[in-house]
Design a protein around this motif. Sequence first.
Motif, PDB file in Angstrom:
ATOM      1  N   ALA A 238       0.751  -1.154   0.158  1.00  0.00           N
ATOM      2  CA  ALA A 238       0.035  -0.088  -0.008  1.00  0.00           C
ATOM      3  C   ALA A 238       0.892   1.447   0.119  1.00  0.00           C
ATOM      4  O   ALA A 238       0.618   2.214  -0.711  1.00  0.00           O
ATOM      5  N   ARG A 239       2.019   1.293   0.693  1.00  0.00           N
ATOM      6  CA  ARG A 239       2.976   2.342   0.629  1.00  0.00           C
ATOM      7  C   ARG A 239       3.435   2.644  -0.751  1.00  0.00           C
ATOM      8  O   ARG A 239       3.553   3.699  -0.961  1.00  0.00           O
ATOM      9  N   GLU A 240       3.895   1.389  -1.080  1.00  0.00           N
ATOM     10  CA  GLU A 240       4.550   1.712  -2.581  1.00  0.00           C
ATOM     11  C   GLU A 240       3.558   2.011  -3.792  1.00  0.00           C
ATOM     12  O   GLU A 240       3.664   3.025  -4.515  1.00  0.00           O
ATOM     13  N   LEU A 241       2.248   1.632  -3.582  1.00  0.00           N
ATOM     14  CA  LEU A 241       1.183   1.840  -4.313  1.00  0.00           C
ATOM     15  C   LEU A 241       0.888   3.538  -4.358  1.00  0.00           C
ATOM     16  O   LEU A 241       0.903   4.228  -5.454  1.00  0.00           O
ATOM     17  N   CYS A 242       0.902   3.992  -2.976  1.00  0.00           N
ATOM     18  CA  CYS A 242       0.666   5.505  -2.998  1.00  0.00           C
ATOM     19  C   CYS A 242       1.765   6.015  -3.510  1.00  0.00           C
ATOM     20  O   CYS A 242       1.674   7.381  -4.020  1.00  0.00           O
ATOM     21  N   ARG A 243       3.002   5.668  -3.302  1.00  0.00           N
ATOM     22  CA  ARG A 243       4.313   6.324  -3.761  1.00  0.00           C
ATOM     23  C   ARG A 243       4.274   6.443  -5.263  1.00  0.00           C
ATOM     24  O   ARG A 243       4.906   7.558  -5.776  1.00  0.00           O
ATOM     25  N   LEU A 244       4.117   5.206  -5.924  1.00  0.00           N
ATOM     26  CA  LEU A 244       3.912   5.550  -7.343  1.00  0.00           C
ATOM     27  C   LEU A 244       3.029   6.613  -7.850  1.00  0.00           C
ATOM     28  O   LEU A 244       3.316   7.090  -8.936  1.00  0.00           O
ATOM     29  N   THR A 318      -7.290  12.520  16.403  1.00  0.00           N
ATOM     30  CA  THR A 318      -5.903  12.156  16.329  1.00  0.00           C
ATOM     31  C   THR A 318      -5.882  10.864  15.412  1.00  0.00           C
ATOM     32  O   THR A 318      -6.907  10.242  15.210  1.00  0.00           O
ATOM     33  N   VAL A 319      -4.572  10.580  15.165  1.00  0.00           N
ATOM     34  CA  VAL A 319      -4.186   9.303  14.757  1.00  0.00           C
ATOM     35  C   VAL A 319      -4.699   7.958  15.678  1.00  0.00           C
ATOM     36  O   VAL A 319      -4.504   8.380  16.970  1.00  0.00           O
ATOM     37  N   VAL A 320      -5.552   7.200  15.051  1.00  0.00           N
ATOM     38  CA  VAL A 320      -5.833   5.847  15.928  1.00  0.00           C
ATOM     39  C   VAL A 320      -5.717   4.615  15.635  1.00  0.00           C
ATOM     40  O   VAL A 320      -6.019   3.695  16.381  1.00  0.00           O
ATOM     41  N   HIS A 321      -4.986   4.578  14.516  1.00  0.00           N
ATOM     42  CA  HIS A 321      -4.357   3.414  14.007  1.00  0.00           C
ATOM     43  C   HIS A 321      -3.077   3.663  13.214  1.00  0.00           C
ATOM     44  O   HIS A 321      -2.562   4.518  12.883  1.00  0.00           O
ATOM     45  N   GLU A 322      -2.298   2.597  13.262  1.00  0.00           N
ATOM     46  CA  GLU A 322      -0.979   2.792  12.445  1.00  0.00           C
ATOM     47  C   GLU A 322      -1.190   3.182  11.154  1.00  0.00           C
ATOM     48  O   GLU A 322      -1.791   2.439  10.226  1.00  0.00           O
ATOM     49  N   PRO A 323      -0.463   4.276  10.904  1.00  0.00           N
ATOM     50  CA  PRO A 323      -0.622   4.831   9.563  1.00  0.00           C
ATOM     51  C   PRO A 323       0.360   4.186   8.509  1.00  0.00           C
ATOM     52  O   PRO A 323       1.518   3.781   8.760  1.00  0.00           O
ATOM     53  N   VAL A 324      -0.096   4.134   7.310  1.00  0.00           N
ATOM     54  CA  VAL A 324       0.470   3.606   5.985  1.00  0.00           C
ATOM     55  C   VAL A 324       1.526   4.833   5.518  1.00  0.00           C
ATOM     56  O   VAL A 324       2.760   4.634   5.180  1.00  0.00           O
ATOM     57  N   ILE A 325       0.930   5.856   5.432  1.00  0.00           N
ATOM     58  CA  ILE A 325       1.629   7.427   5.044  1.00  0.00           C
ATOM     59  C   ILE A 325       1.243   8.406   5.950  1.00  0.00           C
ATOM     60  O   ILE A 325       0.106   8.189   6.598  1.00  0.00           O
ATOM     61  N   SER A 326       1.757   9.460   5.544  1.00  0.00           N
ATOM     62  CA  SER A 326       1.518  10.548   6.361  1.00  0.00           C
ATOM     63  C   SER A 326       0.297  11.280   5.807  1.00  0.00           C
ATOM     64  O   SER A 326       0.024  11.273   4.582  1.00  0.00           O
ATOM     65  N   LEU A 327      -0.233  12.206   6.472  1.00  0.00           N
ATOM     66  CA  LEU A 327      -1.564  12.899   5.980  1.00  0.00           C
ATOM     67  C   LEU A 327      -1.081  13.818   4.763  1.00  0.00           C
ATOM     68  O   LEU A 327      -1.628  14.096   3.949  1.00  0.00           O
ATOM     69  N   GLN A 328       0.306  14.631   4.814  1.00  0.00           N
ATOM     70  CA  GLN A 328       0.645  15.207   4.053  1.00  0.00           C
ATOM     71  C   GLN A 328       1.041  14.570   2.454  1.00  0.00           C
ATOM     72  O   GLN A 328       0.609  14.982   1.298  1.00  0.00           O
ATOM     73  N   GLU A 329       1.571  13.468   2.804  1.00  0.00           N
ATOM     74  CA  GLU A 329       1.677  12.459   1.509  1.00  0.00           C
ATOM     75  C   GLU A 329       0.338  12.094   1.052  1.00  0.00           C
ATOM     76  O   GLU A 329       0.259  11.836  -0.214  1.00  0.00           O
ATOM     77  N   TRP A 330      -0.507  11.777   1.764  1.00  0.00           N
ATOM     78  CA  TRP A 330      -2.057  11.579   1.106  1.00  0.00           C
ATOM     79  C   TRP A 330      -2.500  12.644   0.231  1.00  0.00           C
ATOM     80  O   TRP A 330      -3.067  12.649  -0.612  1.00  0.00           O
ATOM     81  N   LYS A 331      -2.377  13.880   0.867  1.00  0.00           N
ATOM     82  CA  LYS A 331      -2.908  15.071   0.347  1.00  0.00           C
ATOM     83  C   LYS A 331      -2.153  15.115  -1.228  1.00  0.00           C
ATOM     84  O   LYS A 331      -2.742  15.550  -2.233  1.00  0.00           O
ATOM     85  N   GLN A 332      -0.940  15.115  -1.299  1.00  0.00           N
ATOM     86  CA  GLN A 332      -0.082  15.336  -2.380  1.00  0.00           C
ATOM     87  C   GLN A 332      -0.551  14.147  -3.490  1.00  0.00           C
ATOM     88  O   GLN A 332      -0.777  14.399  -4.625  1.00  0.00           O
TER      89      GLN A 332
END
Length: 404
Positions: A238-244, A318-332
């Motif tokens: 999931a992290r790589e997918l979002c990075r791509l 607040t953050v309530v479970h372990e994040p895959v990406i940061s909120l800023q990365e999600w926005k980008q």
Amino acid sequence: MPSQFGPPIDLSDLANFQQADLRPRRPVFVGRVSTKDNQNPASSIPRQVVLASERLEPGEEFVAFYWDVESGMLPPEMRGLGPQEMYDALSVPTPRDGGLQDLVDRAEHLGVTHVLAERSDRVARAMLTTLTVEHQLQQAGVEVVYANEPVGGTESGRLRARRSSQVDAEIYRTTLMEMSTGGQIQHAINGWNHGYPPYPYVAVIDEHAPAQERGRFGVNRPKRKLEPHPDSRRFEAARELCRLRREEHLKAADIIAILAAEPDLYPIEDRWTHNRVEGLIANPKLTGYQVYNRKASRTGREGFSRLNPVSKWVWSPTVVHEPVISLQEWKQAQEVTAGLRAGQAGGPLLRIRAAAGQLGLTVTPVGSSDSHTLYRIGGRQVALPTPIPDMVVQQVIEDMESAT
């Protein structure tokens, strides 16, 4: 009703003294119960039949029965879509000739003259829906009768009682929706999950949630929170997918090709699809926040959910479970998605991948830091800055071409 101001002599022997209705009376029953789980259709529907039958003429019987097990908030075309096997399993002693939409469609053809129901909210809780159904049936020459309305008196009095009942039903509907939405908002704020867990997570019972007492309709569903999936590869996938999407500006088809090429790194049930990829990229729960009200599921169109604007989403504080990406990365990533949909050109890495593909090479990320990402291109590794300047892109492409 005969006029109280009759003629001075008996004129009842005239042919036109009374208006002749050549159609025989054909009354049908219409009813509804909201759910098969929290209510008992096997007792509710027969009870409604008994109450509605009080408005039948002496010796008269219903010629057909139309009833649904559906929410009164749904329009007629969304009613009765459940399979016949479901209705058979309910063991309701009242026969069923169809649902509300079936009645509206068939009333004129079947020669229905009267539709009898216990009360107006058995048709619908939304006033517009009941008015629409009443109008459609009236156009077909069908009279709608509710058993809880007064008999006799003036037409205006009867109409006032009917409209008041319909207003009460809609206010009750709105109140239920307000209370339900308020509860769902608190559910999200407390960090508990709605719906299916996203790909990199599983939903587990929150042992620290307040104990749920047995409610009116049985044991309440336990509160669940998101935890990383036991297969840690899903988190990385999931992290790589979002990075791509975020860094390489790849479209879903290109991302799918990369993920599918290495199933051991990016496991998935069945296969990666466009909806899965785009859905994950757009899912804000990957940031560790719990989010509610992203979709309006009841839109009047079967199988269609309308996306609500971000301004209407409900986020946990607040953050309530372990994040895959940061909120800023999600926005980008969302900004890149919007650009791709608007037809903007691809990013630097997309150009490198396209050139590599023409040469029969693949571009695979190996590691990254805050300023650089290490890629494996063919048989060699290249460290590229983030973001990648155009001159570096051109140099990498030329190096690949010269090496082959």
